[in-house]
Design a protein around this motif. Structure first.
Motif, PDB file in Angstrom:
ATOM      1  N   THR A 145     -19.856  -1.845 111.229  1.00 38.30           N
ATOM      2  CA  THR A 145     -18.882  -2.376 112.184  1.00 38.30           C
ATOM      3  C   THR A 145     -17.394  -2.109 111.953  1.00 38.30           C
ATOM      4  OG1 THR A 145     -19.189  -4.420 111.230  1.00 38.30           O
ATOM      5  CG2 THR A 145     -20.709  -3.977 112.928  1.00 38.30           C
ATOM      6  N   GLN A 146     -17.108  -1.062 111.123  1.00 33.66           N
ATOM      7  CA  GLN A 146     -15.778  -0.972 110.777  1.00 33.66           C
ATOM      8  C   GLN A 146     -15.178  -2.207 110.445  1.00 33.66           C
ATOM      9  OE1 GLN A 146     -14.513   1.209 114.215  1.00 33.66           O
ATOM     10  NE2 GLN A 146     -14.569   2.926 112.913  1.00 33.66           N
ATOM     11  N   PRO A 147     -15.446  -2.846 109.227  1.00 28.38           N
ATOM     12  CA  PRO A 147     -14.766  -4.090 108.783  1.00 28.38           C
ATOM     13  C   PRO A 147     -13.439  -3.841 108.230  1.00 28.38           C
ATOM     14  CG  PRO A 147     -16.075  -3.654 107.329  1.00 28.38           C
ATOM     15  CD  PRO A 147     -16.669  -2.816 108.481  1.00 28.38           C
ATOM     16  N   SER A 148     -12.587  -4.873 108.250  1.00 26.40           N
ATOM     17  CA  SER A 148     -11.047  -4.635 107.203  1.00 26.40           C
ATOM     18  C   SER A 148     -11.358  -5.068 105.742  1.00 26.40           C
ATOM     19  CB  SER A 148     -10.098  -5.264 108.179  1.00 26.40           C
ATOM     20  OG  SER A 148     -10.392  -6.618 108.333  1.00 26.40           O
ATOM     21  N   LEU A 149     -12.288  -6.054 105.735  1.00 24.72           N
ATOM     22  CA  LEU A 149     -12.483  -6.525 104.316  1.00 24.72           C
ATOM     23  C   LEU A 149     -13.899  -6.849 103.984  1.00 24.72           C
ATOM     24  CD1 LEU A 149     -11.911  -8.387 101.926  1.00 24.72           C
ATOM     25  CD2 LEU A 149     -11.885 -10.655 103.430  1.00 24.72           C
ATOM     26  N   LEU A 150     -14.302  -6.123 102.715  1.00 23.14           N
ATOM     27  CA  LEU A 150     -15.574  -6.344 102.237  1.00 23.14           C
ATOM     28  C   LEU A 150     -15.451  -7.194 101.255  1.00 23.14           C
ATOM     29  CD1 LEU A 150     -17.320  -2.622 101.745  1.00 23.14           C
ATOM     30  CD2 LEU A 150     -17.713  -4.598 103.749  1.00 23.14           C
ATOM     31  N   ILE A 151     -16.462  -8.267 101.132  1.00 24.20           N
ATOM     32  CA  ILE A 151     -16.793  -9.044  99.998  1.00 24.20           C
ATOM     33  C   ILE A 151     -17.907  -8.553  99.214  1.00 24.20           C
ATOM     34  CG2 ILE A 151     -17.274 -11.465  99.252  1.00 24.20           C
ATOM     35  CD1 ILE A 151     -16.305 -12.260 101.930  1.00 24.20           C
ATOM     36  N   LEU A 152     -17.667  -8.152  97.996  1.00 24.14           N
ATOM     37  CA  LEU A 152     -18.627  -7.825  97.026  1.00 24.14           C
ATOM     38  C   LEU A 152     -18.912  -8.463  96.037  1.00 24.14           C
ATOM     39  CD1 LEU A 152     -16.326  -4.445  96.799  1.00 24.14           C
ATOM     40  CD2 LEU A 152     -18.613  -4.511  98.010  1.00 24.14           C
ATOM     41  N   ASP A 153     -20.287  -9.372  96.117  1.00 25.60           N
ATOM     42  CA  ASP A 153     -20.683 -10.409  95.217  1.00 25.60           C
ATOM     43  C   ASP A 153     -21.353  -9.639  94.162  1.00 25.60           C
ATOM     44  OD1 ASP A 153     -21.384 -12.823  94.027  1.00 25.60           O
ATOM     45  OD2 ASP A 153     -22.055 -13.594  95.708  1.00 25.60           O
ATOM     46  N   GLU A 154     -20.825  -9.513  92.974  1.00 23.85           N
ATOM     47  CA  GLU A 154     -21.489  -8.820  91.889  1.00 23.85           C
ATOM     48  C   GLU A 154     -22.468  -7.773  92.496  1.00 23.85           C
ATOM     49  OE1 GLU A 154     -21.578 -10.018  88.711  1.00 23.85           O
ATOM     50  OE2 GLU A 154     -21.111 -12.196  88.893  1.00 23.85           O
ATOM     51  N   PRO A 155     -21.775  -6.760  93.106  1.00 21.88           N
ATOM     52  CA  PRO A 155     -22.463  -5.536  93.613  1.00 21.88           C
ATOM     53  C   PRO A 155     -23.447  -4.517  92.595  1.00 21.88           C
ATOM     54  CG  PRO A 155     -20.267  -5.090  93.715  1.00 21.88           C
ATOM     55  CD  PRO A 155     -20.493  -6.399  93.066  1.00 21.88           C
ATOM     56  N   VAL A 156     -22.946  -4.800  91.260  1.00 25.31           N
ATOM     57  CA  VAL A 156     -23.483  -3.686  90.504  1.00 25.31           C
ATOM     58  C   VAL A 156     -24.173  -4.382  89.122  1.00 25.31           C
ATOM     59  CG1 VAL A 156     -21.887  -1.896  91.079  1.00 25.31           C
ATOM     60  CG2 VAL A 156     -21.492  -3.323  89.342  1.00 25.31           C
ATOM     61  N   SER A 157     -24.263  -5.628  89.224  1.00 25.12           N
ATOM     62  CA  SER A 157     -24.680  -6.441  87.898  1.00 25.12           C
ATOM     63  C   SER A 157     -26.241  -5.951  87.732  1.00 25.12           C
ATOM     64  CB  SER A 157     -24.535  -7.581  88.167  1.00 25.12           C
ATOM     65  OG  SER A 157     -25.293  -8.341  89.284  1.00 25.12           O
ATOM     66  N   GLY A 158     -26.797  -5.867  88.765  1.00 27.87           N
ATOM     67  CA  GLY A 158     -28.402  -5.528  88.608  1.00 27.87           C
ATOM     68  C   GLY A 158     -28.885  -4.133  88.370  1.00 27.87           C
ATOM     69  N   LEU A 159     -27.839  -3.380  88.255  1.00 26.81           N
ATOM     70  CA  LEU A 159     -28.118  -1.951  88.129  1.00 26.81           C
ATOM     71  C   LEU A 159     -28.023  -1.177  86.594  1.00 26.81           C
ATOM     72  CD1 LEU A 159     -25.927  -0.769  91.255  1.00 26.81           C
ATOM     73  CD2 LEU A 159     -28.440  -1.183  91.209  1.00 26.81           C
ATOM     74  N   ASP A 160     -28.569  -0.068  86.484  1.00 31.70           N
ATOM     75  CA  ASP A 160     -28.277   0.533  84.990  1.00 31.70           C
ATOM     76  C   ASP A 160     -26.905   0.914  84.754  1.00 31.70           C
ATOM     77  OD1 ASP A 160     -30.908   0.180  84.552  1.00 31.70           O
ATOM     78  OD2 ASP A 160     -31.437   2.135  85.283  1.00 31.70           O
ATOM     79  N   VAL A 161     -26.419   1.025  83.612  1.00 32.19           N
ATOM     80  CA  VAL A 161     -25.105   1.480  83.409  1.00 32.19           C
ATOM     81  C   VAL A 161     -24.460   2.386  84.304  1.00 32.19           C
ATOM     82  CG1 VAL A 161     -23.512   1.697  81.847  1.00 32.19           C
ATOM     83  CG2 VAL A 161     -25.111   0.109  81.336  1.00 32.19           C
ATOM     84  N   SER A 162     -25.236   3.605  84.034  1.00 34.82           N
ATOM     85  CA  SER A 162     -24.662   5.048  84.611  1.00 34.82           C
ATOM     86  C   SER A 162     -24.645   4.839  86.385  1.00 34.82           C
ATOM     87  CB  SER A 162     -25.696   6.284  84.174  1.00 34.82           C
ATOM     88  OG  SER A 162     -27.004   5.732  84.735  1.00 34.82           O
ATOM     89  N   VAL A 163     -25.640   4.137  86.678  1.00 32.31           N
ATOM     90  CA  VAL A 163     -25.811   3.889  88.249  1.00 32.31           C
ATOM     91  C   VAL A 163     -24.490   2.831  88.733  1.00 32.31           C
ATOM     92  CG1 VAL A 163     -27.145   3.084  90.137  1.00 32.31           C
ATOM     93  CG2 VAL A 163     -28.249   4.279  88.326  1.00 32.31           C
ATOM     94  N   GLN A 164     -24.413   1.925  87.676  1.00 31.97           N
ATOM     95  CA  GLN A 164     -23.137   1.281  88.168  1.00 31.97           C
ATOM     96  C   GLN A 164     -21.871   1.918  88.154  1.00 31.97           C
ATOM     97  OE1 GLN A 164     -22.275  -2.096  85.361  1.00 31.97           O
ATOM     98  NE2 GLN A 164     -24.419  -2.529  85.208  1.00 31.97           N
ATOM     99  N   ALA A 165     -21.709   2.824  87.161  1.00 29.02           N
ATOM    100  CA  ALA A 165     -20.617   3.706  87.397  1.00 29.02           C
ATOM    101  C   ALA A 165     -20.214   4.480  88.733  1.00 29.02           C
ATOM    102  CB  ALA A 165     -20.478   4.600  86.255  1.00 29.02           C
ATOM    103  N   GLN A 166     -21.494   5.132  89.228  1.00 27.80           N
ATOM    104  CA  GLN A 166     -21.609   5.986  90.280  1.00 27.80           C
ATOM    105  C   GLN A 166     -21.281   4.785  91.748  1.00 27.80           C
ATOM    106  OE1 GLN A 166     -25.606   7.405  90.671  1.00 27.80           O
ATOM    107  NE2 GLN A 166     -25.518   8.341  88.659  1.00 27.80           N
ATOM    108  N   ILE A 167     -21.895   3.581  91.427  1.00 26.99           N
ATOM    109  CA  ILE A 167     -21.465   2.863  92.660  1.00 26.99           C
ATOM    110  C   ILE A 167     -20.156   2.338  92.900  1.00 26.99           C
ATOM    111  CG2 ILE A 167     -22.100   0.487  93.959  1.00 26.99           C
ATOM    112  CD1 ILE A 167     -24.318   2.969  94.246  1.00 26.99           C
ATOM    113  N   LEU A 168     -19.344   2.205  91.737  1.00 28.22           N
ATOM    114  CA  LEU A 168     -17.935   1.666  91.623  1.00 28.22           C
ATOM    115  C   LEU A 168     -17.190   2.764  91.957  1.00 28.22           C
ATOM    116  CD1 LEU A 168     -18.047  -0.163  88.243  1.00 28.22           C
ATOM    117  CD2 LEU A 168     -18.238  -1.021  90.231  1.00 28.22           C
ATOM    118  N   ASN A 169     -17.423   3.896  91.538  1.00 28.44           N
ATOM    119  CA  ASN A 169     -16.454   5.136  92.135  1.00 28.44           C
ATOM    120  C   ASN A 169     -16.904   5.303  93.631  1.00 28.44           C
ATOM    121  OD1 ASN A 169     -15.538   5.746  89.336  1.00 28.44           O
ATOM    122  ND2 ASN A 169     -17.463   6.857  88.872  1.00 28.44           N
TER     123      ASN A 169
END
Length: 242
Positions: free
Chosen positions: A137-161
């Protein structure tokens, strides 16, 4: 929460850190309209933010911590995404499909993903679906609540990038919540430190790490230094750098 007040500048990422139970998720759900505050208000561009129940695109969207439980396991990805647009009042099916395929491409998923159920995706792919849904819906603000804490380390990096790229491509602002200070240091422009429902300190990332002003902030940084996070290690596919 008690007396929480802050400004989030357009196009910037505001990090929020603090111990479990201090009020981080309560704050995020209040900003997203999932919890009604007893006092105070949320303003976007100087005007009161719209109510979540209004049948129109909402300018604040949320990416949840668990990419599995935040997706209905009985719905295909295409149905999940289309429902979000129907709720937002997009009536034309052809327009909904155009928006959905555009967002899938932006998060690095193919159109064939629309026919799959959540259990058929990896954890990182499920989080990409969650990000695509939040962006519909084309938001102007995204709230990211621990969005990578449940992912493997290498996958965390991909999502953050991916989140960094989307922020610049779409002109987004982020409220990024994490207990992981290495992730906050990589993602945020400014950082708020919350303790027992109160914002005890707010500063730029550089200033907070160089000269923390509150004893609780010092304790957090010292604890983080004693337990280095794997994301600080080099990796061939990562763009994380401090």
């Amino acid at each position: 929460m008690d007396g929480v007040s802050f400004d989030l500048k357009r196009g910037q990422t505001l990090g929020l850190v603090g111990e479990s139970g201090c009020g981080k998720s309560t704050l995020s759900r209040t900003l997203a309209g999932l919890i009604t505050p007893m006092a105070g208000e949320l303003q976007l561009d100087g005007r009161p933010a719209p109510l979540l129940g209004e049948r129109k695109p909402h300018p604040v969207q949320m990416v949840f911590q668990d990419p599995y439980t935040s997706l209905n396991p009985r719905c295909r990805a295409g149905d999940l995404l289309e429902r979000a647009l129907i709720v937002a009042g997009i009536k034309e099916k052809r327009e909904r499909y155009r928006i959905i395929t555009q967002r899938l491409d932006q998060v690095g998923l193919s159109q064939s993903s629309l026919e799959k159920f959540p259990h058929e995706f990896s954890g990182g792919q499920r989080q990409r679906i969650g990000i695509a849904r939040a962006l519909l819906t084309q938001p102007s603000l995204l709230i990211l609540d621990e969005p990578v804490s449940g992912l493997d380390v290498s996958v965390q990096a991909q999502i953050l990038n991916l989140l960094v790229d989307l922020k610049h491509e779409l002109g987004l602002s982020y409220l990024f919540i994490s207990h992981d200070l290495a992730v906050i240091r990589y993602m945020a422009d400014d950082v708020m430190v919350m303790h027992q429902g109160v914002i005890v300190e707010q500063a730029s990332v550089h200033d907070l790490w160089a000269k923390p002003g509150h004893p609780y902030t010092c304790a957090l940084l010292n604890e983080s230094a004693a337990c280095p996070h794997p994301l600080t290690e080099p990796g061939p596919v990562w763009r994380l750098a401090y």
